[in-house]
Design a protein around this motif. Sequence first.
Motif, PDB file in Angstrom:
ATOM      1  N   UNK A  72     132.621 -26.533  27.191  1.00  0.00           N
ATOM      2  CA  UNK A  72     132.190 -25.798  28.395  1.00  0.00           C
ATOM      3  C   UNK A  72     132.450 -24.306  28.267  1.00  0.00           C
ATOM      4  N   UNK A  73     133.443 -23.943  27.448  1.00  0.00           N
ATOM      5  CA  UNK A  73     133.913 -22.557  27.447  1.00  0.00           C
ATOM      6  C   UNK A  73     133.792 -21.870  26.086  1.00  0.00           C
ATOM      7  N   UNK A  74     133.574 -22.639  25.061  1.00  0.00           N
ATOM      8  CA  UNK A  74     133.549 -22.064  23.711  1.00  0.00           C
ATOM      9  C   UNK A  74     132.175 -22.311  23.097  1.00  0.00           C
ATOM     10  N   UNK A  75     131.583 -21.325  22.434  1.00  0.00           N
ATOM     11  CA  UNK A  75     130.237 -21.473  21.861  1.00  0.00           C
ATOM     12  C   UNK A  75     130.164 -22.645  20.875  1.00  0.00           C
ATOM     13  N   UNK A  76     128.999 -23.295  20.828  1.00  0.00           N
ATOM     14  CA  UNK A  76     128.829 -24.484  19.982  1.00  0.00           C
ATOM     15  C   UNK A  76     128.985 -24.161  18.507  1.00  0.00           C
ATOM     16  N   UNK A  77     128.636 -22.929  18.104  1.00  0.00           N
ATOM     17  CA  UNK A  77     128.764 -22.588  16.672  1.00  0.00           C
ATOM     18  C   UNK A  77     130.217 -22.605  16.215  1.00  0.00           C
TER      19      UNK A  77
END
Length: 734
Positions: A72-77
């Motif tokens: 929810x808070x950290x980019x998927x990459x």
Amino acid sequence: MANEFNKYSIKNQLNITIEVNYFSRLNSTGYVDDYATMLEILVKQKKPKYDLYFYDNVFSIKYGPYLEDLRKWIPSEHFEIYESGIAPKSCVYGKKWVGLPINIDITFLYYNHNFLNKYNKRVPTTWNELFETGKYILEEEKKLNNTEIVIYNGLFSRAEIGTCSLYEFIYSYRDSVDSSFPELQSEESKNAIEMIKKIKDELSSNEIFQSNEMFTGSKFSSNQFLFQKFWYFPSITAYKFALLPGRKEGISGSVIGGYNLGMSKYINEERRNAAITAFKFLTSKELQKKMVLENNVISAIPSLYEDDDVCSFLDCDIFKNTQLTNRPTNKISDYDEYSKKFREYIYDYLYGNKTSTEVLKSIDDITRIYSISFDSFLGVFVFSLTIFFSLIMLSSLLYLKVEKFSFRLNFLSKSLLILSVIGGCIFLNSLNTEIGEIKKIRCHIELIMLCIGETLNIVPVLCQLMINFPEENKYSRWISNHKFIFVSIFVILSIIESVLMFIKPYNVKKYRISNGELYRICEIDSNFGKVLIFMIILNKSFVYLCLGFLIFVEWSIKETSTDLKFLLSAIAIDILCLLIHVGLKFTNLKNKYYNIYFAVYSALIFIYSFSNYMFLYGLKYFICFIKIDNENEIIIKNMYKQYNNKSNAQNLNTQTSQSTPNTQFGPGTQFSQTSPSEFGVISNDSLSSNKSKGSGLHGISKKIMAYHNQESLTDSNTSMNVKKSTLSNSQIYN
């Protein structure tokens, strides 16, 4: 790590500082219980005391409900660099990423190259090769009076490391590199633990195999070992290591240890934003690479072992080819308890007298949910019988179109008889909801089928008995003209009772029966549900009381004498089945011996359904089928036809004012009684006379006895001819 971030924060003026509170153990893997308990208390308090948690990677399931979903808070990459490794198996709770690995621990096979070179042996790649090499060197060293050498340490101790050793050994017996962990009761698992026992018995001992890491460390110091399994320690520089062997070359297995980093879900927005910044830095590829190069840790980022800088420092091939697996943390919520039982059961075989098959089944039974499946003998047998008997019951209804049979089946009308048989089939097939995986909806479907099936099976009989009531009354006339409405009222009531159960639905609970197998069982926990079940039972009991009363009242009527005797037998069997079922509940048989309970319960359902069918319909059908027409039967048929023709030609409105209730003799035929004394029938006048002579309970009892003594339903105008030329139903069926 914290220092690295704090430097980074100062440099970039983030105004964020990490303060670390340590829980210190010399070896946290060996003390997993204490560590887990302490951290569990912290997270379950749901207080914003800590922002980030370092936790043993076996506890993602235990702590997952209290940790933030990081996606929810950290980019998927940020997650992509981890997804091709072991992280998805050790950091995911449900569909949430609740952590990322800070580091992982891996076990390797350390070997003493001095002994291998001395006897010109290579590092084994299979367990059979390790066994053969170890056996040869052990025998040769004995010739030299070397009794201190340890061929293989195993690390099958009573601590958590024992579970790791067992699990990775079984994992190494899978069919291929891409195969999943073998089923516990498979041949692969059986062969794996039998090989462990073979190595212990012939190359080692109980004492060595049960020793802890301290013993292994002492053998490193003394140089008295051939092979030792141990965690990766960069400080062990005197000996080389290789991948652990497998069942065949190219297959290996190593259980991971190590720590994940997770974020609390109970902190405010400001602290969460700071925690996210720290989290991304601590789990970044850059910091992970620095830790590998400077601290010799193992990273869970697979691409790091293709980095030139890292590979110039480490043997990247061995780390890239390591075949990792995580411990069975997702089996049950309490991993600690599972881990203890897992190793203790196998140790009953390794160090005890149980067989490999027994202990593997015991482990499998810890989590396997058993059921009466369609693959089991009992499940197939019950399912087959329900279908078989249902087909018999339904197909026999076709004979209602045959005059020879339908003439004799004159107690219930065809429509009521069909409803009753269908109800019996529904009741019988409720058993099939118990076959297969038990779910809440199945529990409710079974209750609905039982209620509706029992209603359709019995209420048509109640309907006919009320029509046959000896005294003319408006209720019997209404029911006679509205049979389906009468039955529908009871069916709708049964449906309402069943549907109301969804307000406080069944719970499906797990019960471990006496042999250790785990079953799901439908349970009613709410008071509302228990009251509703009581009301259903009360409703059914009222119907049976009415049946009993009406059977007593109509007992002496010759036209239905045999039917009432059959009906009374059916009700007696129904009540007996109910009492036995209630008795089973009090014995708690269901929660201890589920298979036996299901067999007995199935037998009761079969007896109930089929006995009702036989007594209400089946026996008469079979009697008709085998009986040859006799003279009296022919006379009855002719009389019936003649009367039918006569009845159709008459105007029913010209009946005498002294007529008594319309009742049935044969399907659909109505008779009026003008001279009841011919057959000892109690007329309205005599009933009124009896009523005037008594009052209260005494008068009611006399009236009931008068009903009870009534012998016929036939019209007085035709009674003499009937008496002279016919036999009663009771005589026909004999």
